[in-house]
Design a protein around this motif. Structure first.
Motif, PDB file in Angstrom:
ATOM      1  N   LYS A  76       0.832  -1.206   0.000  1.00 47.43           N
ATOM      2  CA  LYS A  76       0.000   0.000   0.000  1.00 47.43           C
ATOM      3  C   LYS A  76       0.870   1.260   0.000  1.00 47.43           C
ATOM      4  CE  LYS A  76      -3.863  -2.259   2.230  1.00 47.43           C
ATOM      5  NZ  LYS A  76      -4.585  -2.498   3.470  1.00 47.43           N
ATOM      6  N   LYS A  77       1.992   1.195   0.730  1.00 43.79           N
ATOM      7  CA  LYS A  77       2.885   2.355   0.804  1.00 43.79           C
ATOM      8  C   LYS A  77       3.551   2.632  -0.544  1.00 43.79           C
ATOM      9  CE  LYS A  77       6.348   4.288   3.840  1.00 43.79           C
ATOM     10  NZ  LYS A  77       5.585   5.067   4.785  1.00 43.79           N
ATOM     11  N   ALA A  79       2.351   1.846  -3.462  1.00 39.71           N
ATOM     12  CA  ALA A  79       1.310   2.334  -4.360  1.00 39.71           C
ATOM     13  C   ALA A  79       1.071   3.824  -4.124  1.00 39.71           C
ATOM     14  CB  ALA A  79       0.020   1.547  -4.148  1.00 39.71           C
ATOM     15  N   GLU A  80       1.037   4.219  -2.865  1.00 38.92           N
ATOM     16  CA  GLU A  80       0.839   5.631  -2.519  1.00 38.92           C
ATOM     17  C   GLU A  80       1.979   6.492  -3.068  1.00 38.92           C
ATOM     18  OE1 GLU A  80       1.436   8.014   1.616  1.00 38.92           O
ATOM     19  OE2 GLU A  80       0.065   6.297   1.702  1.00 38.92           O
ATOM     20  N   LYS A  81       3.229   6.029  -2.869  1.00 34.23           N
ATOM     21  CA  LYS A  81       4.383   6.782  -3.355  1.00 34.23           C
ATOM     22  C   LYS A  81       4.414   6.837  -4.883  1.00 34.23           C
ATOM     23  CE  LYS A  81       7.740   6.148   0.364  1.00 34.23           C
ATOM     24  NZ  LYS A  81       9.075   5.611   0.690  1.00 34.23           N
ATOM     25  N   LEU A  83       1.841   6.627  -6.977  1.00 37.76           N
ATOM     26  CA  LEU A  83       0.791   7.508  -7.474  1.00 37.76           C
ATOM     27  C   LEU A  83       1.195   8.974  -7.318  1.00 37.76           C
ATOM     28  CD1 LEU A  83      -2.397   5.633  -6.226  1.00 37.76           C
ATOM     29  CD2 LEU A  83      -1.532   5.771  -8.557  1.00 37.76           C
ATOM     30  N   GLU A  84       1.895   9.302  -6.227  1.00 37.39           N
ATOM     31  CA  GLU A  84       2.406  10.665  -6.053  1.00 37.39           C
ATOM     32  C   GLU A  84       3.433  11.010  -7.122  1.00 37.39           C
ATOM     33  OE1 GLU A  84       3.978  11.124  -2.128  1.00 37.39           O
ATOM     34  OE2 GLU A  84       2.030  10.816  -1.162  1.00 37.39           O
ATOM     35  N   THR A  88       0.853   5.010 -12.552  1.00 38.62           N
ATOM     36  CA  THR A  88      -0.415   4.338 -12.254  1.00 38.62           C
ATOM     37  C   THR A  88      -0.391   2.861 -12.630  1.00 38.62           C
ATOM     38  OG1 THR A  88      -1.290   4.997 -14.396  1.00 38.62           O
ATOM     39  CG2 THR A  88      -1.768   6.432 -12.519  1.00 38.62           C
ATOM     40  N   GLY A 113      -3.925  -0.307  -3.164  1.00 42.89           N
ATOM     41  CA  GLY A 113      -3.468   1.071  -3.102  1.00 42.89           C
ATOM     42  C   GLY A 113      -3.713   1.848  -4.382  1.00 42.89           C
TER      43      GLY A 113
END
Length: 117
Positions: A76-77, A79-81, A83-84, A88, A113
């Motif tokens: 999840k982490k 995926a978050e990074k 996307l930032e 994608t 994520g």
């Protein structure tokens, strides 16, 4: 025994890397598993650059109960990074490990994520 195990993983890794190649549009999500932690990187192979990375070391102490929970949180982490950073879609590189347990939990966490692969 340990050398035979690592040699087997290296052979599998080479076969996987023949087919899996990250580009600027779809970088490679590479997984490394040690005895205690799990590490993941999003790599653009055309430029030879790591875009983002995460590991279970980033989570801090005692934030999870099992290694699979930690792997899911790392997924999840990352995926978050990613996307930032504007990524994608990725190509998943299991790096010679079986798609089972921690590796599977990481992939499912990354999908939850928001990464597509």
């Amino acid at each position: 025994m340990a050398t035979a195990k690592t040699d087997r993983r290296q052979r599998l890794k080479y076969h996987i890397r023949k087919k899996v190649h990250g580009s600027s549009e779809r970088p490679r999500l590479s997984v490394f598993r040690s005895n205690t932690n799990i590490y993941v990187q999003v790599i653009d192979d055309e430029k030879g650059v790591t875009l983002v990375s995460a590991s279970s070391l980033d989570l801090g102490e005692n934030k999870w109960n099992t290694n699979t929970e930690a792997a899911s949180l790392v997924g999840k982490k990352i995926a978050e990074k990613a996307l930032e950073a504007g990524v994608t879609a990725v190509v998943f590189d299991r790096n010679g490990y079986l798609y089972h347990g921690k590796v599977k939990a990481l992939a499912e966490g990354a999908r939850e994520g928001g990464l597509k692969f």
